[in-house]
Scaffold this motif. Structure first.
Motif, PDB file in Angstrom:
ATOM      1  N   ALA A  49       0.913  -1.191  -0.128  1.00 60.45           N
ATOM      2  CA  ALA A  49      -0.018   0.008   0.023  1.00 60.45           C
ATOM      3  C   ALA A  49       1.077   1.152  -0.072  1.00 60.45           C
ATOM      4  CB  ALA A  49      -0.895   0.029   1.156  1.00 60.45           C
ATOM      5  N   PHE A  50       1.843   1.403   1.019  1.00 58.46           N
ATOM      6  CA  PHE A  50       2.894   2.617   0.677  1.00 58.46           C
ATOM      7  C   PHE A  50       3.269   2.855  -0.672  1.00 58.46           C
ATOM      8  CE2 PHE A  50       4.032   1.584   5.461  1.00 58.46           C
ATOM      9  CZ  PHE A  50       3.750   2.773   5.932  1.00 58.46           C
ATOM     10  N   GLU A  51       3.806   1.660  -1.322  1.00 57.53           N
ATOM     11  CA  GLU A  51       4.336   1.923  -2.567  1.00 57.53           C
ATOM     12  C   GLU A  51       3.287   2.361  -3.714  1.00 57.53           C
ATOM     13  OE1 GLU A  51       7.628   2.911  -3.897  1.00 57.53           O
ATOM     14  OE2 GLU A  51       7.949   1.441  -2.401  1.00 57.53           O
ATOM     15  N   TYR A  52       2.109   1.727  -3.442  1.00 57.89           N
ATOM     16  CA  TYR A  52       1.147   1.707  -4.837  1.00 57.89           C
ATOM     17  C   TYR A  52       0.199   2.918  -4.499  1.00 57.89           C
ATOM     18  CZ  TYR A  52       2.462  -2.842  -6.760  1.00 57.89           C
ATOM     19  OH  TYR A  52       3.255  -4.000  -7.115  1.00 57.89           O
ATOM     20  N   ARG A  53      -0.068   3.298  -3.472  1.00 55.70           N
ATOM     21  CA  ARG A  53      -1.168   4.151  -3.114  1.00 55.70           C
ATOM     22  C   ARG A  53      -1.148   5.435  -4.047  1.00 55.70           C
ATOM     23  NH1 ARG A  53      -1.526   8.557  -0.369  1.00 55.70           N
ATOM     24  NH2 ARG A  53      -3.799   8.624   0.266  1.00 55.70           N
ATOM     25  N   GLY A  54       0.186   6.042  -4.226  1.00 58.80           N
ATOM     26  CA  GLY A  54       0.385   7.177  -4.973  1.00 58.80           C
ATOM     27  C   GLY A  54       0.693   6.942  -6.295  1.00 58.80           C
ATOM     28  N   LYS A  55       0.866   5.846  -6.879  1.00 54.66           N
ATOM     29  CA  LYS A  55       1.114   5.764  -8.074  1.00 54.66           C
ATOM     30  C   LYS A  55       0.051   5.746  -9.269  1.00 54.66           C
ATOM     31  CE  LYS A  55       5.982   3.953  -7.418  1.00 54.66           C
ATOM     32  NZ  LYS A  55       6.152   4.152  -6.381  1.00 54.66           N
ATOM     33  N   ARG A  61      -8.497   4.855  -1.695  1.00 55.27           N
ATOM     34  CA  ARG A  61      -9.270   4.522  -0.739  1.00 55.27           C
ATOM     35  C   ARG A  61      -8.954   3.125  -0.482  1.00 55.27           C
ATOM     36  NH1 ARG A  61     -14.563   6.059  -2.137  1.00 55.27           N
ATOM     37  NH2 ARG A  61     -14.947   3.953  -2.541  1.00 55.27           N
ATOM     38  N   ASN A  62      -8.968   2.499  -1.344  1.00 52.10           N
ATOM     39  CA  ASN A  62      -8.648   0.779  -0.835  1.00 52.10           C
ATOM     40  C   ASN A  62      -6.930   0.890  -0.385  1.00 52.10           C
ATOM     41  OD1 ASN A  62     -11.014  -0.084  -1.805  1.00 52.10           O
ATOM     42  ND2 ASN A  62     -10.441  -0.256  -4.067  1.00 52.10           N
ATOM     43  N   TRP A  63      -6.067   1.421  -0.768  1.00 52.04           N
ATOM     44  CA  TRP A  63      -4.794   1.135  -0.173  1.00 52.04           C
ATOM     45  C   TRP A  63      -4.724   1.905   1.200  1.00 52.04           C
ATOM     46  CZ3 TRP A  63      -2.692  -2.531  -1.842  1.00 52.04           C
ATOM     47  CH2 TRP A  63      -2.489  -2.755  -3.191  1.00 52.04           C
ATOM     48  N   ASP A  64      -5.586   2.901   1.332  1.00 54.05           N
ATOM     49  CA  ASP A  64      -5.645   3.663   2.691  1.00 54.05           C
ATOM     50  C   ASP A  64      -6.140   2.556   3.714  1.00 54.05           C
ATOM     51  OD1 ASP A  64      -4.408   5.754   1.790  1.00 54.05           O
ATOM     52  OD2 ASP A  64      -6.204   7.008   1.567  1.00 54.05           O
ATOM     53  N   ARG A  65      -7.323   1.778   3.210  1.00 51.49           N
ATOM     54  CA  ARG A  65      -7.856   0.607   4.105  1.00 51.49           C
ATOM     55  C   ARG A  65      -6.633  -0.258   4.380  1.00 51.49           C
ATOM     56  NH1 ARG A  65     -12.956   0.332   0.880  1.00 51.49           N
ATOM     57  NH2 ARG A  65     -14.388   1.905   1.794  1.00 51.49           N
ATOM     58  N   CYS A  66      -6.126  -0.768   3.349  1.00 50.85           N
ATOM     59  CA  CYS A  66      -4.898  -1.521   3.552  1.00 50.85           C
ATOM     60  C   CYS A  66      -3.982  -1.147   4.587  1.00 50.85           C
ATOM     61  CB  CYS A  66      -4.162  -1.858   2.457  1.00 50.85           C
ATOM     62  SG  CYS A  66      -5.106  -3.202   1.230  1.00 50.85           S
ATOM     63  N   LEU A  67      -3.389   0.222   4.533  1.00 47.62           N
ATOM     64  CA  LEU A  67      -2.555   0.775   5.471  1.00 47.62           C
ATOM     65  C   LEU A  67      -3.195   0.732   6.914  1.00 47.62           C
ATOM     66  CD1 LEU A  67      -1.160   3.811   3.510  1.00 47.62           C
ATOM     67  CD2 LEU A  67       0.084   1.939   4.462  1.00 47.62           C
ATOM     68  N   PHE A  68      -4.321   1.157   7.084  1.00 46.48           N
ATOM     69  CA  PHE A  68      -5.014   1.146   8.260  1.00 46.48           C
ATOM     70  C   PHE A  68      -5.065  -0.342   8.993  1.00 46.48           C
ATOM     71  CE2 PHE A  68      -8.940   0.547  10.992  1.00 46.48           C
ATOM     72  CZ  PHE A  68      -8.481   1.494  12.069  1.00 46.48           C
ATOM     73  N   TRP A  69      -5.717  -1.243   8.422  1.00 39.67           N
ATOM     74  CA  TRP A  69      -5.862  -2.675   8.793  1.00 39.67           C
ATOM     75  C   TRP A  69      -4.356  -3.315   9.031  1.00 39.67           C
ATOM     76  CZ3 TRP A  69      -9.703  -3.690  11.797  1.00 39.67           C
ATOM     77  CH2 TRP A  69     -10.920  -2.938  11.456  1.00 39.67           C
ATOM     78  N   GLY A  70      -3.548  -2.998   7.941  1.00 39.29           N
ATOM     79  CA  GLY A  70      -2.211  -3.552   7.994  1.00 39.29           C
ATOM     80  C   GLY A  70      -1.471  -2.935   8.857  1.00 39.29           C
ATOM     81  N   SER A  71      -1.883  -1.793   9.557  1.00 33.60           N
ATOM     82  CA  SER A  71      -1.132  -1.215  10.847  1.00 33.60           C
ATOM     83  C   SER A  71      -1.721  -1.690  12.351  1.00 33.60           C
ATOM     84  CB  SER A  71      -0.904   0.293  10.761  1.00 33.60           C
ATOM     85  OG  SER A  71      -0.481   0.737   9.694  1.00 33.60           O
ATOM     86  N   VAL A  72      -3.092  -1.612  12.178  1.00 33.78           N
ATOM     87  CA  VAL A  72      -3.924  -2.155  13.473  1.00 33.78           C
ATOM     88  C   VAL A  72      -3.667  -3.600  13.850  1.00 33.78           C
ATOM     89  CG1 VAL A  72      -6.029  -2.140  14.528  1.00 33.78           C
ATOM     90  CG2 VAL A  72      -5.266  -0.297  13.082  1.00 33.78           C
ATOM     91  N   VAL A  73      -3.658  -4.376  12.988  1.00 33.64           N
ATOM     92  CA  VAL A  73      -3.806  -6.022  13.304  1.00 33.64           C
ATOM     93  C   VAL A  73      -2.418  -6.149  13.968  1.00 33.64           C
ATOM     94  CG1 VAL A  73      -3.831  -8.144  12.368  1.00 33.64           C
ATOM     95  CG2 VAL A  73      -5.597  -6.447  11.696  1.00 33.64           C
ATOM     96  N   PRO A  74      -1.399  -5.835  13.076  1.00 34.67           N
ATOM     97  CA  PRO A  74       0.184  -6.408  13.821  1.00 34.67           C
ATOM     98  C   PRO A  74       0.166  -5.462  15.002  1.00 34.67           C
ATOM     99  CG  PRO A  74       0.287  -5.257  11.866  1.00 34.67           C
ATOM    100  CD  PRO A  74      -1.108  -5.294  11.730  1.00 34.67           C
ATOM    101  N   ALA A  75      -0.309  -4.170  15.149  1.00 33.23           N
ATOM    102  CA  ALA A  75       0.005  -3.524  16.453  1.00 33.23           C
ATOM    103  C   ALA A  75      -0.753  -4.296  17.696  1.00 33.23           C
ATOM    104  CB  ALA A  75      -0.386  -2.322  16.486  1.00 33.23           C
ATOM    105  N   PHE A  76      -1.862  -4.813  17.312  1.00 36.40           N
ATOM    106  CA  PHE A  76      -2.571  -5.595  18.486  1.00 36.40           C
ATOM    107  C   PHE A  76      -1.948  -7.052  18.820  1.00 36.40           C
ATOM    108  CE2 PHE A  76      -6.021  -8.677  19.512  1.00 36.40           C
ATOM    109  CZ  PHE A  76      -6.317  -8.194  20.679  1.00 36.40           C
ATOM    110  N   LEU A  77      -1.748  -7.711  17.484  1.00 39.67           N
ATOM    111  CA  LEU A  77      -1.358  -9.048  17.564  1.00 39.67           C
ATOM    112  C   LEU A  77       0.055  -9.245  18.217  1.00 39.67           C
ATOM    113  CD1 LEU A  77      -2.964 -10.625  14.290  1.00 39.67           C
ATOM    114  CD2 LEU A  77      -3.565 -10.904  16.889  1.00 39.67           C
ATOM    115  N   TRP A  78       0.918  -8.435  17.946  1.00 44.74           N
ATOM    116  CA  TRP A  78       2.366  -8.441  18.482  1.00 44.74           C
ATOM    117  C   TRP A  78       2.158  -8.356  20.041  1.00 44.74           C
ATOM    118  CZ3 TRP A  78       5.767 -10.910  16.294  1.00 44.74           C
ATOM    119  CH2 TRP A  78       6.007 -10.576  14.921  1.00 44.74           C
ATOM    120  N   GLY A  79       1.016  -7.619  20.591  1.00 43.63           N
ATOM    121  CA  GLY A  79       0.974  -7.519  21.997  1.00 43.63           C
ATOM    122  C   GLY A  79       0.475  -8.954  22.554  1.00 43.63           C
ATOM    123  N   VAL A  80      -0.498  -9.736  21.536  1.00 44.79           N
ATOM    124  CA  VAL A  80      -0.907 -11.027  22.182  1.00 44.79           C
ATOM    125  C   VAL A  80       0.254 -11.935  21.942  1.00 44.79           C
ATOM    126  CG1 VAL A  80      -2.628 -12.758  21.213  1.00 44.79           C
ATOM    127  CG2 VAL A  80      -3.322 -10.652  21.089  1.00 44.79           C
TER     128      VAL A  80
END
Lengths: 476, 333
Positions: B99-105, B113-132
Motif C-alpha cells: 500500500a505504501f508503494e502503490y497508493r500514490g502511483k 481509498r482501498n490502499w488507505d484501508r490496507c494501510l489502516f488494517w495493515g497497521s492495526v492488526v499487527p499492533a494488536f497481535l504483537w501484544g498478544v
C-alpha cells in the motif's frame, strides 16, 4: 491430502510467486543505477528521464519482492518446524547474515533514494541506489548459499539428530553455492534485460505509431527515415538491455555447465531425472527436445568426457534403498524433465534474441542503425521467455531435490511441523493465494499503466519551501 | 555471562528496536483515517514515515533470522505454535507494505481509498497481535515433552494476552501520534498532539495493568525495575507532549517502549518459552539454543554490523529531519 501436502503446495506457491519479483529487483536495480550513473557522468537529460521511468517500474516491482520475502523466512518456523530445528544451527547463520548485512542496506538506502531526489547532493543520491542494489545482490548470495547447503550439505556434523555447524567458511564457499550464485544472479539480469527489451520495444512501436514512422508495407524501410529524440532514447535503453542480456546470458551458460558437472558428482538423481535416464549408462545421450537425441552428449556435458558413465534413476534408487532403507527416492520425473528443457530452450532463446539485437542495431553516432520495427515487436512478444526459464530452473532445482529437504540427511516428510493441523495450513494457503492473486492484478495494472503512459512530464514548479533539503520529497 | 545470555539479549535488542521503530509506523497507519481532512494531509502523514518504514521493518526480519540461527527450537515452537496470529501479521504486513508503494502511483479516488484501508488494517492488526504474541510468550503456552504446542488458537486469546494486545495497540497509536507531532506541521501536528494527550492516558492505564500482571507472574528484581523505568519515561513523555515539547515527548515514548520490551524479556529470562503444562516441558536459553560455534560467529557479525546499521539508519532520519507540511506536497499529486 494431509498437512504435509498442503505445506509443500504453500511453499511452492509462495516461493514461485516471490521469485517472479526477485530477479527483476536484482537486475533492474542495477540497470537503473547504471542509467543514473550515465546521467551523472554525461548530464544528458534522456538518461534522467529513463532513470525515473525505469526507477518507477523497479519500485512497483520491489515492493512485492520485499513483502513476499518476509513470508519465506517465517514459513520455515511455521510450517517446517522440524526442518528448522534440524538445520537452524547451520542454515540460520546465512539467514541472519542476509538480514544484517544485506536487507538493512537495501531497505534503508532505497528509502533514501526514493525520497532523496533533489534533496541529497547528486553524488550522494547516486551512491544510495548503488548501496541499495549491492544489498539486493548480497542478499542473493546469502540465501543461495543457504539453499545450496540443502542440496550439498558441507561444514557440519549431525549430533543428537541435529545438524551442527563445524565450519561456516565451508558453508559460505560451498562449491554448489559458488556455481549457483552467479547462475541465478546472472539469470536475474537476463530476466531484467528481457523486461527492459519488452518495455523499450513497446515504447519504440508506440512512438513510431504516433509519428507515422511505421510504414504500411515494408518494415525495414524505416531505416532511412529520420528519427525523433524519443525513439533515440528508447533505442539507448534497448541497447543497454541487449548488452546486459548478452553478457549475463554468457555467464548463465558458463555457470550452468558448472552446475551440471556438480550435479553429476553431488546430486546424480537430479541429473538422471532431468534427462529421464533409467539405467547407469556409459556415453549417455542428451535430448534437447523430446524425440531428438544427441549421442554421448549428456556424458560430455556432465563429466566433460563423452564416454563417462552417468548414473540412472532405477539404479540410484536401488543404491539409496540399500543406504537409507526402503522408500521412494525418485523425484517427480515429468516436471523435472520438462522444466529442464523449458529452462534451456527459453533461456537460450532470450540470449539469442539479445545477440541478434546487438547485430541489428550495431553502429554508433551517425552510423547507428535504428531498431527494426519487427525486432521491437519480437522483444515485446519475448517477455515471458526469460521469466518462464528462470522459474523452470527453480522447479528443476527444488523438485529435483525431493524427497529430501537436506540431501541425504532429512526427508521432506520429516521436516513438516508436527503440531500444525491440516485446517491451519489450508487456511493459510487459501489466504496467501487470495491475497497474492489480488496483488498480482494490482501490480500488473500499475506496470501496464505506467509503461503505456511513458515517462512523466517534468515536475511542475513547487513551493519555495520544497527546496529545503532536509524535508523528504513526497513520493508516495 | 555465557554466549546463550548474550544471544538472548541480542534477540531482546532486535525486538526492542523493532517495536520502538515500527511502533510509530503502525501508530501513524492506525491514525490515517482519523487525523487528515483531505488527501494532501494524508500524504503528509505517510510522507513522515515514508523514507524509514521499510528499514524499520527489517528489524523484524533480522530478529526472525537471528532467532532461527541462535535458538532454532524457540523459533520452531514459537512460529508453529503461534501459527494463525503470525499468519495474520504476515498478511497485514504484506498489504501494508504494498500500500505504501502503490497508493500514490495512480490517481484514482477508489484506488487510494482501498490502499488507505490496507494501510489502516495493515497497521492495526499487527499492533494488536504483537501484544498478544508477547503476552503469550511471557505467560507461557501449553507444550508437551517434545516442546510442541498442544493448545489451540483460542488458548492464545486468554485475558492476559488480550490485555497485552490492547496495550501494544494503545502504546503504538500514542507513539505514532507523538512522532507525527514531532515530524509534521500545521493541522496534523496539532491534532496529533491532541490525540496523544488522550491516548497516552489510556495507554498508561493499560500498560500499568499489563506490566504489573506480567511482573506478578514472572518478575525478577531487574524486570520490575525496568517496568518502573518504562512507566516513568512514559509519564515524562506525556507531560512533555502536553507542554508541546515534541522532541522530548518522542524520546520519552521511545524510551518507555524500549524499557517495557526489555522488562518483559527480563521477566522471561532464563526461559524463552515457558510451558503451562509441566515446567520441565518449557524452552529456556540452554535447551533451545544453537551450538557455541554458531553463537560465537554470530556474535562477531553482530558486534561489527549492528552498530553500522544503527549508524546509517539514524542518518536516514537525520537527513530528513525537518517537519513536513501540506506545502511540501507537490501540486501534481
Amino acid at each position: 491430502m494431509d498437512a504435509l501436502d498442503l505445506a509443500r503446495w504453500q511453499f511452492g506457491v509462495t516461493t514461485v510467486y516471490h521469485f517472479l519479483f526477485v530477479p527483476l529487483t536484482i537486475g533492474l536495480g542495477v540497470f537503473v543505477a547504471g542509467l543514473q550513473t550515465a546521467w551523472y557522468r554525461t548530464g544528458k537529460e534522456h538518461y534522467l528521464t529513463l532513470t525515473k521511468f525505469f526507477g518507477k517500474l523497479f519500485l512497483i516491482n520491489f515492493a512485492m519482492g520485499v513483502v513476499t520475502g518476509i513470508v519465506q523466512e517465517f514459513q520455515f518456523g511455521m510450517n517446517w518446524s522440524e526442518y528448522s530445528i534440524f538445520v537452524g544451527d547451520v542454515f540460520g547463520a546465512p539467514l541472519a547474515l542476509e538480514a544484517l548485512l544485506a536487507f538493512f542496506l537495501e531497505s534503508t538506502f532505497l528509502g533514501l533514494w526514493i525520497f532523496g531526489w533533489d534533496k541529497l547532493p547528486k553524488k550522494l543520491h547516486l551512491a544510495t541506489i548503488w548501496a541499495a542494489v549491492i544489498g539486493s545482490n548480497l542478499s542473493a548470495y546469502f540465501i543461495l548459499a543457504a539453499n545450496a547447503w540443502m542440496k550439498h550439505p558441507v561444514g557440519y556434523e549431525v549430533v543428537d539428530g541435529k545438524a551442527r555447524m563445524t565450519d561456516l567458511w565451508a558453508v559460505l564457499t560451498n562449491s554448489t553455492a559458488l556455481a549457483q550464485v552467479p547462475h541465478v544472479v546472472a539469470g536475474s539480469f537476463v530476466v531484467a534485460g528481457g523486461f527492459v527489451l519488452a518495455v523499450a520495444g513497446y515504447r519504440i512501436l508506440r512512438e513510431r505509431n504516433a509519428t507515422g514512422l511505421i510504414p504500411r508495407k515494408k518494415d525495414f524501410s524505416d531505416v532511412t527515415m529520420p528519427m525523433r529524440r524519443e525513439v533515440d532514447m528508447w533505442r539507448a535503453a534497448l541497447r543497454g538491455a541487449l548488452v546486459m542480456t548478452a553478457l549475463a546470458g554468457a555467464i548463465v551458460a558458463l555457470t550452468g555447465d558448472m552446475s551440471g558437472q556438480l550435479l553429476h558428482t553431488q546430486q546424480p538423481m537430479k541429473l538422471a531425472a532431468a534427462e529421464g535416464l533409467r539405467h547407469d549408462t556409459a556415453g549417455a545421450p542428451f535430448s534437447p527436445v523430446p524425440g531428438i537425441e544427441v549421442p554421448n552428449m549428456l556424458s560430455l556435458l556432465a563429466a566433460h568426457d563423452p564416454n563417462a558413465t552417468i548414473q540412472g534413476i532405477d539404479d540410484i534408487q536401488q543404491r539409496l534403498v540399500a543406504q537409507f532403507g526402503p522408500g521412494d527416492y525418485v523425484p517427480n520425473l515429468p516436471i523435472v524433465y520438462m522444466s529442464f528443457r523449458v529452462m534451456i530452450v527459453f533461456g537460450m532463446a532470450t540470449v539469442g534474441l539479445a545477440f541478434l539485437g546487438l547485430f541489428l542495431t550495431r553502429g554508433r553516432g551517425r552510423r547507428a542503425r535504428p531498431v527494426p520495427t519487427w525486432f521491437a515487436r519480437l522483444c515485446v512478444l519475448a517477455l515471458p521467455l526469460p521469466i518462464a526459464a528462470i522459474i523452470s530452473g527453480w522447479l528443476l532445482s527444488e523438485i529435483g531435490r525431493q524427497p529430501w529437504t537436506v540431501q541425504g540427511e532429512l526427508l521432506t516428510a520429516a521436516s513438516v511441523s508436527p503440531g500444525v493441523s491440516l485446517t491451519e495450513v489450508a487456511i493459510s494457503l487459501g489466504l496467501f493465494t487470495l491475497v497474492y492473486g489480488v496483488l498480482a492484478v494490482a501490480e500488473a495494472v500499475l506496470l501496464i499503466r505506467h509503461v503505456k503512459a511513458g515517462p512523466d512530464e517534468p515536475m511542475p514548479a513547487v513551493a519555495p519551501d520544497e527546496t529545503d533539503r532536509r524535508v523528504p520529497t513526497l513520493m508516495y | 555471562m555465557t554466549l546463550n545470555d548474550i544471544w538472548f539479549a541480542a534477540i531482546a535488542v532486535l525486538f526492542t528496536g523493532y517495536f520502538v521503530l515500527e511502533g510509530f509506523d503502525f501508530g501513524v497507519g492506525a491514525l490515517l483515517p482519523y487525523l487528515p481532512k483531505e488527501e494532501r494531509e494524508r500524504q503528509v502523514m505517510i510522507g513522515a514515515i515514508g523514507p524509514g518504514w521499510d528499514g524499520d521493518e527489517v528489524w523484524l526480519i533480522a530478529a526472525g533470522g537471528v532467532l532461527l540461527a541462535a535458538f532454532p527450537e524457540w523459533c520452531a515452537t514459537l512460529f508453529s505454535g503461534f501459527y494463525l496470529p503470525l499468519l495474520l501479521i504476515l498478511l497485514a504486513l504484506i498489504v501494508r507494505g504494498v500500500a505504501f508503494e502503490y497508493r500514490g502511483k495512480h490517481n484514482g479516488r477508489r484506488w487510494r481509498r482501498n490502499w488507505d484501508r490496507c494501510l489502516f488494517w495493515g497497521s492495526v492488526v499487527p499492533a494488536f497481535l504483537w501484544g498478544v504474541v508477547v503476552g503469550n510468550i511471557v505467560r507461557g503456552i501449553a507444550l508437551d515433552e517434545k516442546h510442541e504446542f498442544v493448545g489451540t488458537f483460542w488458548d492464545l486469546l486468554n485475558p492476559f494476552a488480550l490485555l497485552g494486545g490492547l496495550t501494544t495497540l494503545a502504546l503504538f497509536v500514542t507513539h505514532g501520534a507523538v512522532f507525527l507531532a514531532l515530524k509534521t506541521r500545521g493541522r496534523i501536528r496539532r491534532k496529533a498532539k491532541g490525540v496523544a494527550e488522550k491516548s497516552g492516558v489510556v495507554a498508561a492505564v493499560l500498560a500499568i495493568a499489563f506490566l504489573t500482571w506480567a511482573q506478578a507472574m514472572e518478575g525478577s528484581f531487574a524486570s520490575v525495575l525496568l517496568t518502573v523505568v518504562a512507566i516513568g519515561a512514559w509519564a515524562a513523555g506525556m507531560v512533555a507532549n502536553f507542554f508541546g515539547r515534541e522532541g522530548r515527548a518522542f524520546l520519552g515514548s521511545a524510551a518507555a517502549l524500549g524499557a517495557a520490551t526489555i522488562s518483559l524479556f527480563a521477566a522471561l529470562y532464563p526461559d524463552v518459552l515457558p510451558s503451562t503444562v509441566g515446567s520441565e516441558n518449557g524452552l529456556d536459553i540452554e535447551n533451545a539454543a544453537s551450538t557455541p560455534k554458531t553463537l560465537q560467529i554470530m556474535t562477531w557479525v553482530a558486534v561489527v554490523f549492528l552498530p553500522l546499521v544503527l549508524l546509517y539508519q539514524s542518518w536516514t532520519y537525520w537527513a530528513f529531519r525537518r517537519r513536513i507540511g501540506v506545502r511540501n506536497v507537490p501540486a501534481s499529486h
